[in-house]
Scaffold this motif. Structure first.
Motif, PDB file in Angstrom:
ATOM      1  N   ARG A  97       0.829  -1.207   0.000  1.00  0.00           N
ATOM      2  CA  ARG A  97       0.000   0.000   0.000  1.00  0.00           C
ATOM      3  C   ARG A  97       0.867   1.263   0.000  1.00  0.00           C
ATOM      4  O   ARG A  97       0.476   2.301  -0.522  1.00  0.00           O
ATOM      5  CB  ARG A  97      -0.933  -0.018   1.213  1.00  0.00           C
ATOM      6  CG  ARG A  97      -0.224   0.182   2.530  1.00  0.00           C
ATOM      7  CD  ARG A  97      -1.136  -0.147   3.717  1.00  0.00           C
ATOM      8  NE  ARG A  97      -0.509   0.168   4.985  1.00  0.00           N
ATOM      9  CZ  ARG A  97       0.455  -0.525   5.545  1.00  0.00           C
ATOM     10  NH1 ARG A  97       0.951  -1.600   4.935  1.00  0.00           N
ATOM     11  NH2 ARG A  97       0.974  -0.167   6.701  1.00  0.00           N
ATOM     12  N   ARG A  98       2.071   1.142   0.589  1.00  0.00           N
ATOM     13  CA  ARG A  98       3.030   2.247   0.535  1.00  0.00           C
ATOM     14  C   ARG A  98       4.436   1.662   0.380  1.00  0.00           C
ATOM     15  O   ARG A  98       4.800   0.724   1.080  1.00  0.00           O
ATOM     16  CB  ARG A  98       2.959   3.127   1.782  1.00  0.00           C
ATOM     17  CG  ARG A  98       1.660   3.913   1.888  1.00  0.00           C
ATOM     18  CD  ARG A  98       1.748   5.039   2.875  1.00  0.00           C
ATOM     19  NE  ARG A  98       2.018   4.586   4.220  1.00  0.00           N
ATOM     20  CZ  ARG A  98       2.162   5.414   5.270  1.00  0.00           C
ATOM     21  NH1 ARG A  98       2.075   6.721   5.083  1.00  0.00           N
ATOM     22  NH2 ARG A  98       2.405   4.933   6.466  1.00  0.00           N
ATOM     23  N   VAL A  99       5.200   2.213  -0.549  1.00  0.00           N
ATOM     24  CA  VAL A  99       6.540   1.715  -0.845  1.00  0.00           C
ATOM     25  C   VAL A  99       7.524   2.877  -0.740  1.00  0.00           C
ATOM     26  O   VAL A  99       7.270   3.974  -1.253  1.00  0.00           O
ATOM     27  CB  VAL A  99       6.602   1.090  -2.256  1.00  0.00           C
ATOM     28  CG1 VAL A  99       8.017   0.622  -2.576  1.00  0.00           C
ATOM     29  CG2 VAL A  99       5.617  -0.072  -2.370  1.00  0.00           C
ATOM     30  N   THR A 100       8.650   2.625  -0.067  1.00  0.00           N
ATOM     31  CA  THR A 100       9.681   3.649   0.102  1.00  0.00           C
ATOM     32  C   THR A 100      10.752   3.478  -0.964  1.00  0.00           C
ATOM     33  O   THR A 100      11.277   2.380  -1.161  1.00  0.00           O
ATOM     34  CB  THR A 100      10.327   3.553   1.499  1.00  0.00           C
ATOM     35  OG1 THR A 100       9.316   3.739   2.486  1.00  0.00           O
ATOM     36  CG2 THR A 100      11.393   4.618   1.675  1.00  0.00           C
ATOM     37  N   VAL A 101      11.085   4.559  -1.647  1.00  0.00           N
ATOM     38  CA  VAL A 101      12.146   4.575  -2.651  1.00  0.00           C
ATOM     39  C   VAL A 101      13.337   5.324  -2.062  1.00  0.00           C
ATOM     40  O   VAL A 101      13.205   6.457  -1.616  1.00  0.00           O
ATOM     41  CB  VAL A 101      11.691   5.257  -3.951  1.00  0.00           C
ATOM     42  CG1 VAL A 101      12.816   5.254  -4.982  1.00  0.00           C
ATOM     43  CG2 VAL A 101      10.456   4.563  -4.508  1.00  0.00           C
ATOM     44  N   ASP A 102      14.491   4.675  -2.066  1.00  0.00           N
ATOM     45  CA  ASP A 102      15.725   5.271  -1.540  1.00  0.00           C
ATOM     46  C   ASP A 102      16.746   5.326  -2.676  1.00  0.00           C
ATOM     47  O   ASP A 102      17.181   4.290  -3.183  1.00  0.00           O
ATOM     48  CB  ASP A 102      16.265   4.435  -0.379  1.00  0.00           C
ATOM     49  CG  ASP A 102      17.387   5.141   0.372  1.00  0.00           C
ATOM     50  OD1 ASP A 102      17.687   6.301   0.034  1.00  0.00           O
ATOM     51  OD2 ASP A 102      17.964   4.537   1.295  1.00  0.00           O
ATOM     52  N   MET A 103      17.128   6.528  -3.087  1.00  0.00           N
ATOM     53  CA  MET A 103      18.042   6.706  -4.216  1.00  0.00           C
ATOM     54  C   MET A 103      19.483   6.546  -3.743  1.00  0.00           C
ATOM     55  O   MET A 103      19.934   7.239  -2.832  1.00  0.00           O
ATOM     56  CB  MET A 103      17.837   8.094  -4.828  1.00  0.00           C
ATOM     57  CG  MET A 103      18.638   8.342  -6.090  1.00  0.00           C
ATOM     58  SD  MET A 103      18.257   7.209  -7.451  1.00  0.00           S
ATOM     59  CE  MET A 103      16.505   7.518  -7.687  1.00  0.00           C
ATOM     60  N   LEU A 104      20.217   5.602  -4.351  1.00  0.00           N
ATOM     61  CA  LEU A 104      21.627   5.393  -4.044  1.00  0.00           C
ATOM     62  C   LEU A 104      22.526   6.228  -4.954  1.00  0.00           C
ATOM     63  O   LEU A 104      23.624   6.611  -4.559  1.00  0.00           O
ATOM     64  CB  LEU A 104      21.988   3.911  -4.166  1.00  0.00           C
ATOM     65  CG  LEU A 104      21.156   2.958  -3.312  1.00  0.00           C
ATOM     66  CD1 LEU A 104      21.626   1.526  -3.495  1.00  0.00           C
ATOM     67  CD2 LEU A 104      21.216   3.342  -1.837  1.00  0.00           C
ATOM     68  N   SER A 105      22.079   6.485  -6.182  1.00  0.00           N
ATOM     69  CA  SER A 105      22.778   7.402  -7.068  1.00  0.00           C
ATOM     70  C   SER A 105      22.509   8.833  -6.602  1.00  0.00           C
ATOM     71  O   SER A 105      21.641   9.060  -5.751  1.00  0.00           O
ATOM     72  CB  SER A 105      22.299   7.216  -8.506  1.00  0.00           C
ATOM     73  OG  SER A 105      22.572   5.907  -8.961  1.00  0.00           O
ATOM     74  N   PRO A 106      23.222   9.815  -7.137  1.00  0.00           N
ATOM     75  CA  PRO A 106      22.972  11.196  -6.704  1.00  0.00           C
ATOM     76  C   PRO A 106      21.519  11.625  -6.883  1.00  0.00           C
ATOM     77  O   PRO A 106      20.954  12.286  -6.024  1.00  0.00           O
ATOM     78  CB  PRO A 106      23.916  12.023  -7.580  1.00  0.00           C
ATOM     79  CG  PRO A 106      25.046  11.087  -7.896  1.00  0.00           C
ATOM     80  CD  PRO A 106      24.419   9.738  -8.010  1.00  0.00           C
ATOM     81  N   ARG A 107      20.906  11.243  -7.990  1.00  0.00           N
ATOM     82  CA  ARG A 107      19.504  11.588  -8.243  1.00  0.00           C
ATOM     83  C   ARG A 107      19.024  10.773  -9.438  1.00  0.00           C
ATOM     84  O   ARG A 107      19.832  10.234 -10.185  1.00  0.00           O
ATOM     85  CB  ARG A 107      19.330  13.082  -8.522  1.00  0.00           C
ATOM     86  CG  ARG A 107      20.094  13.583  -9.740  1.00  0.00           C
ATOM     87  CD  ARG A 107      20.083  15.089  -9.836  1.00  0.00           C
ATOM     88  NE  ARG A 107      20.712  15.690  -8.682  1.00  0.00           N
ATOM     89  CZ  ARG A 107      22.026  15.878  -8.553  1.00  0.00           C
ATOM     90  NH1 ARG A 107      22.854  15.479  -9.502  1.00  0.00           N
ATOM     91  NH2 ARG A 107      22.522  16.430  -7.484  1.00  0.00           N
ATOM     92  N   GLY A 108      17.696  10.712  -9.611  1.00  0.00           N
ATOM     93  CA  GLY A 108      17.185   9.957 -10.737  1.00  0.00           C
ATOM     94  C   GLY A 108      15.679  10.110 -10.888  1.00  0.00           C
ATOM     95  O   GLY A 108      14.959  10.384  -9.918  1.00  0.00           O
ATOM     96  N   ALA A 109      15.198   9.958 -12.119  1.00  0.00           N
ATOM     97  CA  ALA A 109      13.762   9.959 -12.416  1.00  0.00           C
ATOM     98  C   ALA A 109      13.276   8.525 -12.544  1.00  0.00           C
ATOM     99  O   ALA A 109      13.995   7.663 -13.053  1.00  0.00           O
ATOM    100  CB  ALA A 109      13.490  10.736 -13.709  1.00  0.00           C
TER     101      ALA A 109
END
Length: 454
Positions: free
Chosen positions: A157-169
């Motif tokens: 129902r809710r998913v956390t996205v954690d960016m390991l690269s500097p940034r991304g789309a």
């Protein structure tokens, strides 16, 4: 003429019939996944694109596509937002996150309230390490996919996205189906990958040890490097481990070590002090430490006595924090007529290169601005020299000094946040040296000084 016109027309028609080179972008990849899933009978929808930066986790709300949504969502353009339909009790919910192939990230379903894994993750983070959780999915070739069936769908129902690269789309595709749909890598073979070795556990952060022993060790190290004295100052950090020292320092070079007490409690935040030194009044940055070491270290030189503000964070709560200031005297022959800022930066160039204090006045001085500047300097054969370039005013993005003697050259770049660079060189038979200073930034003005060295 008629034959030429016909040939031109045929050429134009051929150009229209032959398309340009195929070029798939992120939106095309998401559309392919949505189309293939919908052709297999799944209800498919696409969420609005996300832009995530490193260090800023993004929580994404997921709901199943509405019952009765068109199956071929990709054929006419998938819906950009999932509906709020009621799913069957036994069906599966799948979420695919797609980013450019060079982008690396993780996705993790948020545990339900009261879930034991949530408490375990909190304890791990308080101890300073990331939770080793099988729920977390690492991307590969810019793609990550999670499927849950039956009652376990609630985990998505809710998913956390954690960016390991500097940034991304990221593009997000959601599917509800009677079984798990095809894997992303089977739909997008260009994103297929081989075996991926599991990430190793680096273990717990290094314990820095007792505070008193670290303060004494820092003072001994500074005195061994020629410091006149090391003066400690202490304060208590805030509840969240932050604080700020405001200290009046003498002219000369300083090494400031910030060390925090380690609590005796078993469950605690890791000690990792980050700090920066700024000139009071102007706010000019003197040095910054953002390393992963438990203690912070700042090196800078002042052309005149002044107040320096040193904010910090990363202490393990409201504990004692000690600032140890090691001091080196200002070299006698560093010119002061260019101002205190230039004087401090020239001294910093000497100190950073561990050059001995000059014993004579500079044999040459020059002032320059933005761009590349060549300064010829007469020298004596068989003698060594030290040349330093330092900022007088403005802001620097890069500063480089180089010395060229015949077919030999030496150079130095100012470090990150530094406003001075220096280089040593010796003459064999040459009677002239070509010194080049390259400065980039916001209206930088610099000074060059050259000393003879014994």
């Amino acid at each position: 003429m008629a034959r030429v016109a016909v040939l031109s027309l045929l050429t134009a028609l051929a150009g229209l019939s032959v398309g340009g080179p195929a070029r798939a972008d992120l939106s095309d990849d998401a559309a392919r996944v949505a189309r293939m899933w919908s052709l297999s009978g799944a209800r498919v929808a696409r969420l609005p694109p996300l832009f995530v930066e490193h260090g800023r986790r993004r929580l994404v709300a997921i709901s199943p596509p509405a019952a009765g949504a068109p199956g071929a969502a990709g054929a006419a353009g998938a819906s950009r937002a999932p509906g709020a339909g009621r799913a069957r009790a036994d069906e599966c919910l799948t979420v695919a996150f797609l980013a450019p192939r060079i982008v690396e990230f993780t996705v993790e379903p948020e545990p339900a309230p009261g879930d034991a894994s949530a408490l375990e993750g909190l304890v791990d983070r308080l101890r300073g390490r990331e939770p080793d959780d099988e729920r977390r999915v690492h991307s590969a070739a810019g793609a990550a996919m999670i499927t849950r069936c039956g009652p376990a769908r609630e985990e998505l129902r809710r998913v956390t996205v954690d960016m390991l690269s500097p940034r991304g789309a990221l593009d997000v595709v959601v599917a509800a189906s009677s079984g798990a749909p095809d894997r992303v890598e089977s739909i997008l073979p260009e994103r297929a990958f081989g075996p991926v070795a599991p990430r190793g556990d680096p273990g717990r952060p290094v314990e820095p040890g007792p505070l008193d022993a670290r303060v004494a060790r820092a003072a001994r190290r500074a005195r061994a490097e020629g410091a006149l004295r090391a003066v400690p100052t202490d304060m208590r950090a805030s509840v969240v481990g932050t604080g700020q020292f405001s200290v009046k320092l003498s002219e000369g070079c300083h090494r400031v070590d910030l060390m925090a007490e380690v609590p005796s409690a078993t469950v605690r935040r890791a000690t990792d002090i980050d700090a920066e030194a700024r000139e009071a009044g102007t706010g000019r940055l003197l040095d910054r430490d953002r390393s992963d070491a438990p203690d912070a270290r700042l090196d800078f030189c002042l052309g005149e006595p002044g107040v320096v503000e040193i904010p910090f964070l990363g202490a393990a709560g409201p504990v004692k924090v000690v600032l140890s200031d090691a001091q080196w005297s200002m070299p006698a022959y560093v010119p002061g007529h260019f101002g205190a800022r230039a004087r401090g930066n020239l001294a910093a160039a000497l100190h950073r290169r561990h050059a001995p204090a000059p014993r004579a006045q500079p044999i040459a001085e020059a002032v320059g601005t933005q761009g590349d500047t060549l300064v010829p300097v007469p020298i004596e054969p068989g003698r060594c020299y030290f040349a330093a370039a330092a900022l007088i005013r403005g802001e620097l993005r890069a500063l480089r000094i180089s010395a060229e003697l015949g077919d030999r050259a030496a150079r130095d770049d100012a470090g990150d946040g530094s406003e001075g660079a220096g280089v040593a060189f010796c003459s064999d038979l040459e009677e002239s040296a070509a010194l080049r200073v390259a400065a980039r930034g916001n209206s930088p003005v610099w000074v060059l000084a050259v000393w003879p060295m014994d």
